[in-house]
Design a protein around this motif. Sequence first.
Motif, PDB file in Angstrom:
ATOM      1  N   UNK A 189      23.235  48.588  28.002  1.00  0.00           N
ATOM      2  CA  UNK A 189      22.948  48.249  26.623  1.00  0.00           C
ATOM      3  C   UNK A 189      24.166  47.987  25.757  1.00  0.00           C
ATOM      4  N   UNK A 190      23.944  47.995  24.452  1.00  0.00           N
ATOM      5  CA  UNK A 190      24.966  47.606  23.484  1.00  0.00           C
ATOM      6  C   UNK A 190      26.116  48.607  23.432  1.00  0.00           C
ATOM      7  N   UNK A 196      29.316  42.565  19.619  1.00  0.00           N
ATOM      8  CA  UNK A 196      28.915  41.424  20.442  1.00  0.00           C
ATOM      9  C   UNK A 196      29.084  41.701  21.939  1.00  0.00           C
ATOM     10  N   UNK A 197      29.334  42.952  22.297  1.00  0.00           N
ATOM     11  CA  UNK A 197      29.527  43.326  23.692  1.00  0.00           C
ATOM     12  C   UNK A 197      28.463  44.322  24.132  1.00  0.00           C
ATOM     13  N   UNK A 198      28.159  44.277  25.413  1.00  0.00           N
ATOM     14  CA  UNK A 198      27.339  45.300  26.041  1.00  0.00           C
ATOM     15  C   UNK A 198      28.236  46.166  26.917  1.00  0.00           C
ATOM     16  N   UNK A 226      27.471  39.833  27.132  1.00  0.00           N
ATOM     17  CA  UNK A 226      26.235  39.913  27.913  1.00  0.00           C
ATOM     18  C   UNK A 226      26.188  38.887  29.034  1.00  0.00           C
ATOM     19  N   UNK A 227      25.894  39.393  30.263  1.00  0.00           N
ATOM     20  CA  UNK A 227      25.744  38.538  31.444  1.00  0.00           C
ATOM     21  C   UNK A 227      26.950  37.634  31.628  1.00  0.00           C
ATOM     22  N   UNK A 228      28.126  38.172  31.388  1.00  0.00           N
ATOM     23  CA  UNK A 228      29.340  37.351  31.430  1.00  0.00           C
ATOM     24  C   UNK A 228      30.450  38.110  32.132  1.00  0.00           C
TER      25      UNK A 228
END
Length: 345
Positions: A189-190, A196-198, A226-228
């Motif tokens: 999660x956050x 802006x990051x998880x 996210x997903x990066x």
Amino acid sequence: MKSRLSFAFGILVAVGCSAHGSGFDDGGSGDGASPDGFLPSGDGGFGDSSPPGDGGPPGVTTVYANTDTTLYTLNPQNNAVTMVGDFAGVGGSSSDTNVTDLAVNSAGDVYVNTESVVYKAAVPASPGKVQLTKIASIAVKSGQYFYALAFTPAGSLDPSEILIGGDGNGELFSIDTSSGATRDLGNFGADPSHSTYDFALSGDLVFYSDAQGNPTGLATVRPCKPKSSTCMTGNDYLVAVDMAALATAYKSSTPAASLLKGIYGGSASADGPGTGYGDLFGLGAWEGNVFAFARKTTANVTPLLLTISPTTGQATVVSSNFSFTDGWSGAGVTTSATITVPPPN
């Protein structure tokens, strides 16, 4: 996100995403080892007598660790690292060459994984070759690779122990050891300090039952888009896994919005100082101690064995005296280990 891929930005800073290089030399051990890399019998090393499947002296749970090619043990009483032997039997395809992590069940059986396959390891009674037997190919999507591995205690997600893996996007999955089928369980999660990051799994997991018999989990994470593969490297965080959310995700087959229970040294609104080290690809625990194994990357000049304070969340170097060139890929400890690490504040 231990992906040697996504970690490319600092490789794994437990993180990251960098490709683990293969190729280690003699695989010598850390402090206290004899010239050939093995501890003398009686020093708590691999040669001591121990309960079946445990690999350590009586009453001491062995913490296992691995490089891409070699299995080691850590005696948590004296932090002595001993080389067991090189792995033999990996498939050899592009995603099935290097061992990326390991897991130990309640019986002390050692399992390892490459990016796409789970194996059972035959740990020899004395230092020597570690033969691997293929258990299952992991059902992967295009571009998906697995790096972290750990068993959950029986009764926490299912009546039996469940194998959990982490992929290069920092997502957790259950892995069926018969078919290799995977079930997405979610991520952490956050990140409370970076909007802006998880939090994404950066290195490893360890699961166990606490002193009250409650299922518990620890993980090393880092902030990522996210997903990066765009992540903040160089400073992993030790966190507690939300076991209730993990169980719900497993039973419902719906990924959890967050598997974060708490941050060691941090709070619900702030990350805290972090460990101070990245690329923590291996994680283990015994009694009140948390051990981390750091890979040599742009963040770390040399492979490291560290301990992480459950109070501050910060890490301290125990040893940097290892002869292999790249460093640790994973670690694990049996789910039946005696672990008394307190929950985060």
